[in-house]
Design a protein around this motif. Structure first.
Motif, PDB file in Angstrom:
ATOM      1  N   LYS A  16       0.830  -1.207   0.000  1.00 18.34           N
ATOM      2  CA  LYS A  16       0.000   0.000   0.000  1.00 18.34           C
ATOM      3  C   LYS A  16       0.862   1.254   0.000  1.00 18.34           C
ATOM      4  N   GLN A  17       1.919   1.273   0.799  1.00 12.97           N
ATOM      5  CA  GLN A  17       2.814   2.426   0.826  1.00 12.97           C
ATOM      6  C   GLN A  17       3.470   2.642  -0.533  1.00 12.97           C
ATOM      7  N   GLU A  18       3.881   1.549  -1.153  1.00 13.08           N
ATOM      8  CA  GLU A  18       4.533   1.654  -2.465  1.00 13.08           C
ATOM      9  C   GLU A  18       3.567   2.207  -3.501  1.00 13.08           C
ATOM     10  N   LEU A  19       2.326   1.762  -3.456  1.00 11.37           N
ATOM     11  CA  LEU A  19       1.331   2.257  -4.402  1.00 11.37           C
ATOM     12  C   LEU A  19       1.036   3.741  -4.172  1.00 11.37           C
ATOM     13  N   VAL A  20       0.929   4.139  -2.907  1.00 14.15           N
ATOM     14  CA  VAL A  20       0.640   5.540  -2.590  1.00 14.15           C
ATOM     15  C   VAL A  20       1.754   6.452  -3.087  1.00 14.15           C
ATOM     16  N   LEU A  21       2.996   6.099  -2.816  1.00 10.24           N
ATOM     17  CA  LEU A  21       4.119   6.954  -3.208  1.00 10.24           C
ATOM     18  C   LEU A  21       4.319   6.965  -4.714  1.00 10.24           C
ATOM     19  N   GLY A  61     -10.340   6.188  -3.884  1.00 10.04           N
ATOM     20  CA  GLY A  61      -9.768   5.701  -2.643  1.00 10.04           C
ATOM     21  C   GLY A  61      -8.272   5.890  -2.599  1.00 10.04           C
ATOM     22  N   LEU A  62      -7.614   5.697  -3.746  1.00  2.00           N
ATOM     23  CA  LEU A  62      -6.165   5.896  -3.830  1.00  2.00           C
ATOM     24  C   LEU A  62      -5.816   7.372  -3.648  1.00  2.00           C
ATOM     25  N   ILE A  63      -6.559   8.253  -4.303  1.00  5.61           N
ATOM     26  CA  ILE A  63      -6.309   9.691  -4.187  1.00  5.61           C
ATOM     27  C   ILE A  63      -6.484  10.143  -2.741  1.00  5.61           C
ATOM     28  N   ASP A  64      -7.514   9.651  -2.087  1.00  4.09           N
ATOM     29  CA  ASP A  64      -7.729   9.994  -0.673  1.00  4.09           C
ATOM     30  C   ASP A  64      -6.559   9.531   0.180  1.00  4.09           C
ATOM     31  N   ALA A  65      -6.031   8.342  -0.115  1.00  5.19           N
ATOM     32  CA  ALA A  65      -4.900   7.805   0.656  1.00  5.19           C
ATOM     33  C   ALA A  65      -3.650   8.653   0.460  1.00  5.19           C
ATOM     34  N   ILE A  66      -3.426   9.125  -0.767  1.00  8.96           N
ATOM     35  CA  ILE A  66      -2.270   9.996  -1.025  1.00  8.96           C
ATOM     36  C   ILE A  66      -2.438  11.308  -0.259  1.00  8.96           C
ATOM     37  N   LEU A  67      -3.648  11.840  -0.283  1.00 12.46           N
ATOM     38  CA  LEU A  67      -3.920  13.123   0.371  1.00 12.46           C
ATOM     39  C   LEU A  67      -3.578  13.087   1.848  1.00 12.46           C
ATOM     40  N   ILE A  68      -3.989  12.018   2.538  1.00  8.80           N
ATOM     41  CA  ILE A  68      -3.802  11.982   3.994  1.00  8.80           C
ATOM     42  C   ILE A  68      -2.463  11.377   4.407  1.00  8.80           C
ATOM     43  N   ASP A 107      12.695  17.764  -0.729  1.00  9.32           N
ATOM     44  CA  ASP A 107      12.782  16.300  -0.730  1.00  9.32           C
ATOM     45  C   ASP A 107      12.573  15.784  -2.150  1.00  9.32           C
ATOM     46  N   GLU A 108      13.624  15.244  -2.738  1.00 13.99           N
ATOM     47  CA  GLU A 108      13.543  14.785  -4.123  1.00 13.99           C
ATOM     48  C   GLU A 108      12.645  13.565  -4.293  1.00 13.99           C
ATOM     49  N   ASP A 109      12.352  12.859  -3.218  1.00 11.48           N
ATOM     50  CA  ASP A 109      11.499  11.679  -3.295  1.00 11.48           C
ATOM     51  C   ASP A 109      10.054  11.983  -2.932  1.00 11.48           C
ATOM     52  N   CYS A 110       9.746  13.247  -2.683  1.00  8.72           N
ATOM     53  CA  CYS A 110       8.400  13.649  -2.283  1.00  8.72           C
ATOM     54  C   CYS A 110       7.765  14.486  -3.394  1.00  8.72           C
ATOM     55  N   TYR A 111       6.612  14.046  -3.873  1.00  9.61           N
ATOM     56  CA  TYR A 111       5.886  14.768  -4.924  1.00  9.61           C
ATOM     57  C   TYR A 111       4.541  15.263  -4.421  1.00  9.61           C
ATOM     58  N   TYR A 112       4.448  15.432  -3.107  1.00  6.47           N
ATOM     59  CA  TYR A 112       3.173  15.803  -2.499  1.00  6.47           C
ATOM     60  C   TYR A 112       2.711  17.191  -2.933  1.00  6.47           C
ATOM     61  N   LEU A 113       3.632  18.142  -3.053  1.00  4.70           N
ATOM     62  CA  LEU A 113       3.245  19.513  -3.391  1.00  4.70           C
ATOM     63  C   LEU A 113       2.627  19.606  -4.791  1.00  4.70           C
TER      64      LEU A 113
END
Length: 228
Positions: A16-21, A61-68, A107-113
């Motif tokens: 799940k973590q791998e899919l979210v990231l 559901g995936l988008i919600d998981a990424i958001l939180i 953070d080069e591994d973070c695409y949250y923004l």
């Protein structure tokens, strides 16, 4: 980094973590409608072609998981900074709330923004944010509002929302530039100048034109969506 390397799951992460990231990165780069669910599963290294549906039920559901996924850490770091910085100084209050978000651009591994930008641009509902975050956001509005009391309502709430949007978009743009290898302002100067901009945006005296428009505006104003 080539496609083969990107599709290799990281040691220690759950499926799940791998899919979210992976989805965070792909949606940030290609948009919410530009990535098939199957591609997310493949690049996350999943053997199951329906891995997203299995773990999250649907694309929503995936988008919600990424958001939180990162909100809890953001809220915790904000709480720590708020406990350390003066609550009576506008710049310090803004720094405590916005710095954890600003730091994500480094953070080069973070695409949250850039992912958040996609949600904001498409008016995606952010009502799935945890209660603790919503309470933190309300407290921030109250603290800032008390420090810009010379600005009449509803201009206060509008300005606080617009300042948060400014911070998100400028931070996401910095992340994109860094990913492209473009030279960016040194971090300390970037943060200081950005905070100056946000404080000026919040505290500038309203113009006579704005005050006149406010007097003739409808009493009810639309609710502003919360931002992480």
């Amino acid at each position: 980094m080539n496609a083969m390397t990107e599709s290799m799951p990281s040691v220690g992460r759950s499926a799940k973590q791998e899919l979210v990231l992976t989805a965070e990165r792909l949606y940030a780069r290609h948009g919410l409608d530009g990535v098939p669910l199957r591609r997310i599963g493949v690049e996350a290294g999943m053997a199951n072609k329906s891995a997203v549906q299995y773990h999250f039920g649907s694309k929503q559901g995936l988008i919600d998981a990424i958001l939180i996924n990162r909100v809890e850490d953001l809220t915790r770091r904000r709480s720590l900074l708020e406990a350390r910085l003066p609550a009576t100084d506008l710049r310090s209050v803004v720094e405590a709330h916005q710095l954890p978000l600003i730091e994500l651009a480094e953070d080069e591994d973070c695409y949250y923004l850039p992912f958040l930008e996609q949600l904001v641009r498409e008016m995606h509902p952010l009502d799935k944010l945890p209660q603790t975050h919503r309470e933190s956001e309300r407290a921030y509005y109250a603290r800032v509002g008390a420090l810009i009391a010379d600005v009449p309502q509803p201009l206060r709430d509008i300005r606080i929302h617009q300042a948060s949007s400014t911070c998100l978009h400028l931070s996401a743009d910095r992340h994109r530039r860094r990913m492209l290898g473009v030279n960016v302002t040194p971090f300390a100067l970037h943060v200081s100048q950005l905070l100056d901009t946000l404080v000026a945006q919040l505290s500038a005296p309203p113009s006579p034109e704005t005050l006149a428009t406010l007097e003739s505006a409808p009493t009810a104003t639309p609710a502003l969506p919360a931002l992480p």
